[in-house]
Design a protein around this motif. Structure first.
Motif, PDB file in Angstrom:
ATOM      1  N   ASP A  84     -10.662  17.972   4.110  1.00 33.19           N
ATOM      2  CA  ASP A  84      -9.489  17.196   4.538  1.00 33.19           C
ATOM      3  C   ASP A  84      -9.904  15.785   4.960  1.00 33.19           C
ATOM      4  O   ASP A  84      -9.273  14.805   4.585  1.00 33.19           O
ATOM      5  CB  ASP A  84      -8.781  17.903   5.711  1.00 33.19           C
ATOM      6  N   GLU A  85     -10.997  15.712   5.723  1.00 35.30           N
ATOM      7  CA  GLU A  85     -11.416  14.391   6.210  1.00 35.30           C
ATOM      8  C   GLU A  85     -11.948  13.502   5.081  1.00 35.30           C
ATOM      9  O   GLU A  85     -11.954  12.285   5.203  1.00 35.30           O
ATOM     10  CB  GLU A  85     -12.501  14.530   7.285  1.00 35.30           C
ATOM     11  N   GLY A  86     -12.371  14.133   3.988  1.00 36.29           N
ATOM     12  CA  GLY A  86     -12.906  13.344   2.863  1.00 36.29           C
ATOM     13  C   GLY A  86     -11.830  12.892   1.887  1.00 36.29           C
ATOM     14  O   GLY A  86     -12.133  12.237   0.894  1.00 36.29           O
ATOM     15  N   LYS A  87     -10.562  13.212   2.175  1.00 36.73           N
ATOM     16  CA  LYS A  87      -9.491  12.897   1.212  1.00 36.73           C
ATOM     17  C   LYS A  87      -9.434  11.396   0.920  1.00 36.73           C
ATOM     18  O   LYS A  87      -9.304  10.985  -0.225  1.00 36.73           O
ATOM     19  CB  LYS A  87      -8.147  13.401   1.743  1.00 36.73           C
ATOM     20  N   TRP A  88      -9.586  10.582   1.968  1.00 34.71           N
ATOM     21  CA  TRP A  88      -9.469   9.129   1.745  1.00 34.71           C
ATOM     22  C   TRP A  88     -10.587   8.631   0.822  1.00 34.71           C
ATOM     23  O   TRP A  88     -10.386   7.713   0.034  1.00 34.71           O
ATOM     24  CB  TRP A  88      -9.450   8.366   3.074  1.00 34.71           C
ATOM     25  N   VAL A  89     -11.756   9.298   0.875  1.00 38.97           N
ATOM     26  CA  VAL A  89     -12.864   8.875  -0.001  1.00 38.97           C
ATOM     27  C   VAL A  89     -12.520   9.222  -1.453  1.00 38.97           C
ATOM     28  O   VAL A  89     -12.698   8.398  -2.362  1.00 38.97           O
ATOM     29  CB  VAL A  89     -14.191   9.556   0.410  1.00 38.97           C
ATOM     30  N   ARG A  90     -11.994  10.425  -1.650  1.00 38.14           N
ATOM     31  CA  ARG A  90     -11.619  10.823  -3.026  1.00 38.14           C
ATOM     32  C   ARG A  90     -10.515   9.923  -3.561  1.00 38.14           C
ATOM     33  O   ARG A  90     -10.566   9.465  -4.700  1.00 38.14           O
ATOM     34  CB  ARG A  90     -11.176  12.298  -3.051  1.00 38.14           C
ATOM     35  N   ASP A  91      -9.526   9.640  -2.704  1.00 32.92           N
ATOM     36  CA  ASP A  91      -8.417   8.766  -3.140  1.00 32.92           C
ATOM     37  C   ASP A  91      -8.940   7.378  -3.499  1.00 32.92           C
ATOM     38  O   ASP A  91      -8.538   6.789  -4.500  1.00 32.92           O
ATOM     39  CB  ASP A  91      -7.364   8.642  -2.020  1.00 32.92           C
ATOM     40  N   ALA A  92      -9.852   6.864  -2.650  1.00 34.15           N
ATOM     41  CA  ALA A  92     -10.388   5.520  -2.904  1.00 34.15           C
ATOM     42  C   ALA A  92     -11.176   5.509  -4.217  1.00 34.15           C
ATOM     43  O   ALA A  92     -11.084   4.549  -4.999  1.00 34.15           O
ATOM     44  CB  ALA A  92     -11.272   5.082  -1.742  1.00 34.15           C
ATOM     45  N   ALA A  93     -11.941   6.580  -4.481  1.00 34.24           N
ATOM     46  CA  ALA A  93     -12.740   6.641  -5.718  1.00 34.24           C
ATOM     47  C   ALA A  93     -11.823   6.652  -6.940  1.00 34.24           C
ATOM     48  O   ALA A  93     -12.087   5.975  -7.941  1.00 34.24           O
ATOM     49  CB  ALA A  93     -13.651   7.873  -5.702  1.00 34.24           C
ATOM     50  N   VAL A  94     -10.723   7.404  -6.857  1.00 34.29           N
ATOM     51  CA  VAL A  94      -9.781   7.471  -7.987  1.00 34.29           C
ATOM     52  C   VAL A  94      -9.125   6.097  -8.183  1.00 34.29           C
ATOM     53  O   VAL A  94      -9.032   5.580  -9.304  1.00 34.29           O
ATOM     54  CB  VAL A  94      -8.714   8.574  -7.748  1.00 34.29           C
ATOM     55  N   ALA A  95      -8.695   5.471  -7.070  1.00 31.28           N
ATOM     56  CA  ALA A  95      -8.041   4.152  -7.167  1.00 31.28           C
ATOM     57  C   ALA A  95      -9.001   3.133  -7.781  1.00 31.28           C
ATOM     58  O   ALA A  95      -8.622   2.335  -8.643  1.00 31.28           O
ATOM     59  CB  ALA A  95      -7.581   3.688  -5.785  1.00 31.28           C
ATOM     60  N   TYR A  96     -10.271   3.203  -7.378  1.00 31.36           N
ATOM     61  CA  TYR A  96     -11.275   2.270  -7.898  1.00 31.36           C
ATOM     62  C   TYR A  96     -11.471   2.483  -9.406  1.00 31.36           C
ATOM     63  O   TYR A  96     -11.490   1.535 -10.188  1.00 31.36           O
ATOM     64  CB  TYR A  96     -12.596   2.467  -7.148  1.00 31.36           C
ATOM     65  N   ALA A  97     -11.561   3.774  -9.805  1.00 34.46           N
ATOM     66  CA  ALA A  97     -11.773   4.080 -11.231  1.00 34.46           C
ATOM     67  C   ALA A  97     -10.582   3.582 -12.053  1.00 34.46           C
ATOM     68  O   ALA A  97     -10.748   3.020 -13.140  1.00 34.46           O
ATOM     69  CB  ALA A  97     -11.970   5.584 -11.419  1.00 34.46           C
ATOM     70  N   GLU A  98      -9.369   3.758 -11.500  1.00 35.32           N
ATOM     71  CA  GLU A  98      -8.168   3.304 -12.234  1.00 35.32           C
ATOM     72  C   GLU A  98      -8.176   1.780 -12.387  1.00 35.32           C
ATOM     73  O   GLU A  98      -7.833   1.244 -13.429  1.00 35.32           O
ATOM     74  CB  GLU A  98      -6.899   3.764 -11.504  1.00 35.32           C
ATOM     75  N   LYS A  99      -8.614   1.108 -11.318  1.00 35.75           N
ATOM     76  CA  LYS A  99      -8.655  -0.362 -11.352  1.00 35.75           C
ATOM     77  C   LYS A  99      -9.680  -0.838 -12.395  1.00 35.75           C
ATOM     78  O   LYS A  99      -9.414  -1.746 -13.176  1.00 35.75           O
ATOM     79  CB  LYS A  99      -9.067  -0.860  -9.960  1.00 35.75           C
ATOM     80  N   GLN A 100     -10.824  -0.175 -12.423  1.00 35.11           N
ATOM     81  CA  GLN A 100     -11.866  -0.544 -13.395  1.00 35.11           C
ATOM     82  C   GLN A 100     -11.348  -0.374 -14.817  1.00 35.11           C
ATOM     83  O   GLN A 100     -11.582  -1.204 -15.686  1.00 35.11           O
ATOM     84  CB  GLN A 100     -13.109   0.361 -13.224  1.00 35.11           C
ATOM     85  N   GLU A 101     -10.635   0.754 -15.014  1.00 40.98           N
ATOM     86  CA  GLU A 101     -10.115   1.049 -16.351  1.00 40.98           C
ATOM     87  C   GLU A 101      -9.091  -0.004 -16.768  1.00 40.98           C
ATOM     88  O   GLU A 101      -9.100  -0.502 -17.893  1.00 40.98           O
ATOM     89  CB  GLU A 101      -9.466   2.436 -16.341  1.00 40.98           C
ATOM     90  N   ALA A 102      -8.211  -0.381 -15.807  1.00 41.12           N
ATOM     91  CA  ALA A 102      -7.183  -1.401 -16.099  1.00 41.12           C
ATOM     92  C   ALA A 102      -7.853  -2.734 -16.415  1.00 41.12           C
ATOM     93  O   ALA A 102      -7.464  -3.427 -17.369  1.00 41.12           O
ATOM     94  CB  ALA A 102      -6.251  -1.546 -14.902  1.00 41.12           C
ATOM     95  N   ASN A 103      -8.903  -3.075 -15.664  1.00 35.53           N
ATOM     96  CA  ASN A 103      -9.627  -4.334 -15.914  1.00 35.53           C
ATOM     97  C   ASN A 103     -10.233  -4.340 -17.309  1.00 35.53           C
ATOM     98  O   ASN A 103     -10.191  -5.336 -18.028  1.00 35.53           O
ATOM     99  CB  ASN A 103     -10.757  -4.531 -14.893  1.00 35.53           C
TER     100      ASN A 103
END
Ligand code: BYC
Length: 318
Positions: free
Chosen positions: A293-312
């Motif tokens: 549960d406490e690691g959720k923000w890390v997983r969310d941030a990793a997914v958001a970062y990967a999506e941003k990289q893909e969009a770039n």
């Protein structure tokens, strides 16, 4: 698929097993083979991950920098083992999220041994020596298992487990050669971890529900009792070497069988622990779920970062 086609696929699969050829993820396999592998490999992965918790308890309290570095490296290796094993399991068509759900809901098992407390520094020695020692005996046999991704993961894991076993034995050896209090601490740890380590190999062959089929599929290469006996025969001389006593009054060398006879294992205790009523089952699961549960923000941030990289990347290629 016609009955004939199914029979042909089954025959080809059986022949591969007989020939000691590996089964690979895209090969046809019987549904029960797939399910049994998901069960065993995922339990194994969960054990690695939960297995970090009893040792994590001692990282901040290791008695020297050298001990701390070694323990940190060991715990990190265990996270890595969990990752190889989850990846191997995913090749069988189950997702990482489903596997975590099974662990967190209590549906999936993990090794009984990790439900015991680590109350002194000597427990770090006993775990490395006995628990990793037992794991190596079990896992060296599994380097030859029939499912390719599991067998390959085992090769690397065994190399790392061998370092873990030695660091544990070295802790025990140092304590056993130390002050009377340190030697008593090592003996106390051996007394508490010996029997649970023997239980790691699972119920006796007579009671084991999966062994017969798993041996036929060459998932298991040795039975629970064979591996347990091998562990005892290998470990007893190591205890003698450092002047510690195995806590089993019935332990006796049996010349005829070329191995040790040993006293009765408390199978009631084993099943209590497996069913969730061991000394630390609840705290282990609470720690696991809390970390998730406490690691959720890390997983969310990793997914958001990967999506941003893909969009770039898409923009750059447009
Ligand atoms: N604890 O028919 P059986 C490590 C269950 S990680 C809990 O003999 P099988 C390490 C069994 O699952 C160590 N449950 O089963 C990590 C079955 O229940 P289900 C983990 C156990 O699968 C960090 C039922 O009892 N190693 O080394 O043929 C730091 C009947 O048993 C246990 C592995 O996972 C147990 N001890 O044989 C340091 C190795 N034993 O599933 C070290 C891979 C049995 O029907 N696994 N059960 O609900 C195996 O080799 C086999 O799965 C076992 C059991 C020998 C463990």
């Amino acid at each position: 698929m016609s009955e004939l086609e199914l029979q042909q696929l089954e025959a080809a699969f059986d022949q591969k097993i007989v020939n000691d050829q590996k089964i690979e993820p895209k090969d046809w396999m019987p549904e029960k083979y797939r399910q049994t592998h998901i069960r065993q490999i995922s339990q194994h992965a969960h054990s690695e991950v939960v297995g970090m918790l009893p040792e994590g308890n001692w990282i901040t309290r290791a008695p020297s920098l050298r001990r701390k570095v070694a323990l940190l490296a060991k715990v990190q290796d265990e996270a890595g083992h969990g990752l190889y094993l989850y990846s191997a399991c995913e090749t069988l068509g189950i997702s990482r999220d489903e596997l975590y759900d099974q662990l967190h809901s209590g549906e999936a098992k993990y090794s009984s041994i990790f439900n015991y407390p680590t109350v002194t520094w000597a427990d770090m020695g006993a775990i490395g020596w006995l628990v990793d020692g037992a794991a190596i005996i079990n896992q060296v046999a599994l380097t030859n298992t029939s499912y390719g991704p599991y067998a390959r993961a085992m090769v690397r894991i065994c190399k790392e487990e061998s370092f873990h076993q030695r660091q544990g034995f070295e802790i025990m050896m140092t304590l056993a050669e130390g002050t009377p209090e340190q030697k008593a601490m090592a003996q106390d740890a051996l007394n508490r971890w010996w029997w649970p380590s023997l239980m790691m190999f699972g119920p006796t062959d007579a009671e084991s529900v999966h062994t017969a089929q798993s041996m036929k599929w060459k998932l298991k290469r040795k039975t629970n009792d064979e591996l347990r006996q091998q562990f005892i025969d290998q470990t007893v001389p190591q205890a003698h070497l450092i002047g510690l006593t195995i806590p089993d009054p019935d332990l006796k060398w049996n010349e005829a069988k070329g191995g040790y006879d040993f006293g009765p294992i408390n199978w009631d205790e084993f099943w209590q622990v497996v069913k969730g009523y061991g000394p630390c089952n609840k705290s282990r699961m609470d720690a696991r779920k809390g970390a998730w549960d406490e690691g959720k923000w890390v997983r969310d941030a990793a997914v958001a970062y990967a999506e941003k990289q893909e969009a770039n990347l898409e923009m750059a290629n447009a």
